[in-house]
Design an enzyme around this catalytic site. Structure first.
Site, mmCIF file in Angstrom:
data_model
loop_
_atom_site.group_PDB
_atom_site.id
_atom_site.type_symbol
_atom_site.label_atom_id
_atom_site.label_comp_id
_atom_site.label_asym_id
_atom_site.label_seq_id
_atom_site.Cartn_x
_atom_site.Cartn_y
_atom_site.Cartn_z
ATOM 1 N N LYS A 212 1.195 -18.212 -19.961
ATOM 2 C CA LYS A 212 1.402 -18.824 -21.621
ATOM 3 C C LYS A 212 0.356 -19.536 -22.005
ATOM 4 O O LYS A 212 -0.641 -20.129 -21.228
ATOM 5 C CB LYS A 212 2.752 -19.556 -21.443
ATOM 6 C CG LYS A 212 3.890 -18.663 -21.087
ATOM 7 C CD LYS A 212 4.053 -17.543 -22.140
ATOM 8 C CE LYS A 212 5.445 -16.616 -22.068
ATOM 9 N NZ LYS A 212 5.575 -15.843 -21.095
HETATM 10 C C1 LIG Z 1 9.890 -13.949 -25.276
HETATM 11 C C2 LIG Z 1 10.143 -14.755 -24.020
HETATM 12 N N1 LIG Z 1 11.065 -15.382 -23.616
HETATM 13 C C3 LIG Z 1 11.339 -16.155 -22.487
HETATM 14 C C4 LIG Z 1 10.376 -15.798 -21.356
HETATM 15 C C5 LIG Z 1 10.546 -16.346 -19.969
HETATM 16 O O1 LIG Z 1 10.045 -17.537 -19.823
HETATM 17 P P1 LIG Z 1 9.743 -17.988 -18.185
HETATM 18 O O2 LIG Z 1 9.129 -17.005 -17.415
HETATM 19 O O3 LIG Z 1 9.216 -19.494 -18.417
HETATM 20 O O4 LIG Z 1 11.318 -18.280 -17.712
HETATM 21 C C6 LIG Z 1 9.375 -15.075 -21.508
HETATM 22 C C7 LIG Z 1 8.366 -14.717 -20.473
HETATM 23 O O5 LIG Z 1 7.691 -14.095 -20.310
HETATM 24 C C8 LIG Z 1 9.266 -14.448 -22.886
HETATM 25 O O6 LIG Z 1 8.016 -13.791 -22.951
#
Ligand SMILES: Cc1ncc(COP(=O)(O)O)c(C=O)c1O
Length: 414
Positions: A212
């Site tokens: 990210k």
């Molecule tokens: C659109 C979206 N929402 C939520 C997430 C979840 O993030 P995390 O890995 O920090 O839980 C991601 C992860 O790639 C994502 O792309």
């Protein structure tokens, strides 16, 4: 166990002779590998983490508190609650909303499963909605037509880092009495009509996953202006323990605590927070570099009819988490997957964001979704490729990727 005898070097093999025997690599035999992602970890990031390790308090503590304050300040929200992932953040946000079994929550089909799986945690139904062509964000019209008497909330996803049409979504939400929880996993730092993402709705969840825009390896943050909700999320993110639980081992805290709910183990560590603080300090610099690279890709591919880029709408400040190209299947003699393989063999790492949720067995079999319900997401999925986009990507690497794409368009023209 198999043991192998190490061959003894014969006396006449001097190191020089050994070196001469090593085959020389010719430049064209070693194509430059450009990974899909490389986080920008600099000396200051490393030092910040090392300091915490030396301090001796490595789980949730003062650094997490400092990171929360700094993050809240940077988006202009009253509160920021640090957690160990965006998924955890979305979960405790929906808990704060009070989602119950059989409720319905609207989510885009073009997202990562985390956005929708958290709805299922409550035995509620994730209602998938199609995207709008152009930005491929959630289509407000499709959203409205999916609302029923059971709909409680909507989770817009700022796809690739570009804010959804939030005024329209907020208007629909208020008409039908729905709560908006934003999934801003891709959207830090980003703005919509001059306002920071993180201040637009009641609750917003961010991700600091490895790929990210800023990273803590794994991690997340939820922002809200509502103090009571922030307090509830803090409690739920640490076993449902009632107050400043991390302080119980410190000089200023007490060993006594109360469990007020069946909470979760979602707390961020000081190691992650130290990295997060260092990353936060350069978030805007990194965004500007990604913006520059995105413009470079766009310029390089502008006159190439084989590819199309996503629409960037006025009045947003894009976080540029992703740079997506759409291939024209009428133009190419090969399909999207084969083009990805071609790029891979040229040393270019790519990704696909996303396989629409309705195509996955869980959403198909459990909830009965079918591809024909989502024509825009289907159209998109046949064409999309995410290119490398990160501050450490050089101009030369970007140009090389453009060159490869143009060469492949010539080679595989129908
Ligand atoms: C659109 C979206 N929402 C939520 C997430 C979840 O993030 P995390 O890995 O920090 O839980 C991601 C992860 O790639 C994502 O792309």
């Amino acid at each position: 166990m198999v043991t192998r005898a190490t061959p003894k070097p014969t006396p006449f093999q001097s190191p020089k002779q050994v070196q001469l025997q090593t085959p020389k690599l010719i430049p064209f035999q070693t194509p430059k590998l450009i990974p899909f992602h490389r986080p920008l970890i600099e000396e200051e990031d490393i030092q910040a983490v090392v300091e915490v390790l030396k301090e001796g308090w490595i789980t949730s503590g003062p650094k997490v508190h400092e990171f929360e304050l700094a993050f809240a300040d940077s988006v202009g929200a009253r509160n920021a609650v640090a957690v160990n992932s965006c998924t955890a953040g979305l979960h405790i946000a929906l808990d704060a909303v009070g989602i119950r079994p059989a409720d319905e929550v609207l989510v885009p089909t073009l997202t990562f499963t985390a956005t929708a799986e958290v709805v299922a945690y409550f035995r509620a139904k994730p209602v998938l909605c199609d995207s709008e062509p152009g930005t491929f964000n959630l289509d407000p019209l499709k959203l409205e037509s999916a609302i029923t008497s059971r709909t409680r909330a909507v989770i817009p996803v700022h796809f690739g880092g570009q804010s959804c049409e939030m005024d329209t979504i907020a208007k629909i939400a208020s008409t039908y009495n729905l709560t908006v929880v934003e999934d801003a996993a891709h959207a830090f730092p980003a703005k919509y009509k001059g306002r920071n993402v993180g201040t637009l709705s009641w609750l917003t969840a961010f991700s600091f996953y490895a790929t990210k825009t800023i990273t803590t390896g794994e991690g997340g943050m939820v922002t809200t202006d509502d103090d009571a909700v922030a307090q509830r999320m803090r409690v739920m993110s640490l076993h449902g323990m009632n107050h400043d639980a991390w302080k119980r081992y410190s000089g200023t805290g007490s060993w006594r605590y109360e469990v007020v709910a069946a909470g979760f183990k979602y707390n961020m560590t000081d190691i992650q927070a130290a990295l997060g603080l260092a990353q936060l300090g350069k978030a805007e610099r990194m965004r500007l570099r990604r913006k520059e690279l995105a413009a470079r890709y766009s310029r390089g591919l502008r006159d190439c009819v084989a590819y199309q880029t996503l629409e960037v709408v006025p009045d947003v400040e894009h976080a540029w988490h992703l740079f997506v190209i759409l291939i024209d299947p009428e133009y190419f003699s090969i399909n999207r997957d084969q083009l990805i393989d071609e790029l891979k063999s040229l040393g270019v790492g790519t990704a696909v964001h996303f396989i629409p949720l309705h195509r996955h067995p869980y959403y198909r079999d459990k909830w009965g979704y079918r591809p024909e319900q989502f024509p825009v997401a289907e159209w998109y999925f046949e064409r999309c490729i995410s290119l490398p986009l990160y501050p450490g990507l050089s101009d030369e690497e970007t140009d090389l990727i453009v060159e490869h794409l143009r060469a492949l368009a010539r080679k595989f023209k129908r």
